[in-house]
Design an enzyme around this catalytic site. Structure first.
Site, PDB file in Angstrom:
ATOM      1  N   THR A  10     -43.465 -38.319  -8.598  1.00 33.04           N
ATOM      2  CA  THR A  10     -42.852 -36.865  -7.067  1.00 33.04           C
ATOM      3  C   THR A  10     -41.394 -36.499  -7.701  1.00 33.04           C
ATOM      4  OG1 THR A  10     -43.748 -39.169  -6.386  1.00 33.04           O
ATOM      5  CG2 THR A  10     -41.509 -38.442  -5.116  1.00 33.04           C
ATOM      6  N   GLU A  32     -36.964 -28.094  -5.295  1.00 30.58           N
ATOM      7  CA  GLU A  32     -36.011 -27.421  -4.999  1.00 30.58           C
ATOM      8  C   GLU A  32     -36.263 -25.964  -6.004  1.00 30.58           C
ATOM      9  OE1 GLU A  32     -31.999 -29.968  -5.916  1.00 30.58           O
ATOM     10  OE2 GLU A  32     -33.953 -31.051  -6.909  1.00 30.58           O
ATOM     11  N   HIS A  36     -44.037 -37.513  -1.061  1.00 33.22           N
ATOM     12  CA  HIS A  36     -45.455 -37.628  -1.338  1.00 33.22           C
ATOM     13  C   HIS A  36     -46.173 -38.378  -0.258  1.00 33.22           C
ATOM     14  CE1 HIS A  36     -46.235 -37.558  -6.040  1.00 33.22           C
ATOM     15  NE2 HIS A  36     -47.416 -36.575  -4.999  1.00 33.22           N
TER      16      HIS A  36
END
Length: 132
Positions: free
Chosen positions: A36, A44, A70
């Site tokens: 994750t 990002e 996730h």
């Protein structure tokens, strides 16, 4: 920011899952799948690619919020596609919708918010923290 960034602008990046991307804590592998933490990094990174062409020389983007789910695992060798799309432009904030897919399915979704600040302002903020 330079003009031109619009709602709907997007970027796609592709990565292949490697053992360095496995879920681990304190150096110990928890499971041999895409972590994750790494998924959020890639979300990002894709979001950052959107703003880079629009930053002035004296500006930088800083992550300020990440929301992520996730949804499914991806083992080593999985070919991932991570997409980011601008869904909001508010003052100095750029909000992106992000997703991650492997060859079979959607494995992650979320949002990334970046704040655009002058490099001087960022230095001031860091100095304030260091002096505290």
């Amino acid at each position: 920011m330079k003009p031109g960034l619009r709602i709907g602008d997007g970027v796609t990046i592709k990565v292949v899952v490697t053992p360095e991307m496995y879920a681990r804590f304190a150096g110990e592998i928890v499971h041999r799948t895409y972590s994750t933490v790494t998924m959020i990094y890639h979300m990002e990174w894709a979001s950052r690619q959107i703003i880079l062409p629009f930053l002035e020389e004296d500006e930088e983007g800083m992550g300020s919020e990440v929301k992520a789910k996730h949804l499914a695992p991806s083992p080593a060798g999985s070919q991932l596609t991570i997409t980011a799309e601008v869904i909001g432009l508010k003052n100095n904030k750029v909000i992106t919708k992000v997703s991650a897919r492997n060859e079979k399915e959607l494995i992650g979704i979320g949002e990334v918010t970046q704040v655009i600040l002058s490099k001087d302002r960022i230095r001031e903020l860091v100095e304030d923290i260091e002096q505290a």
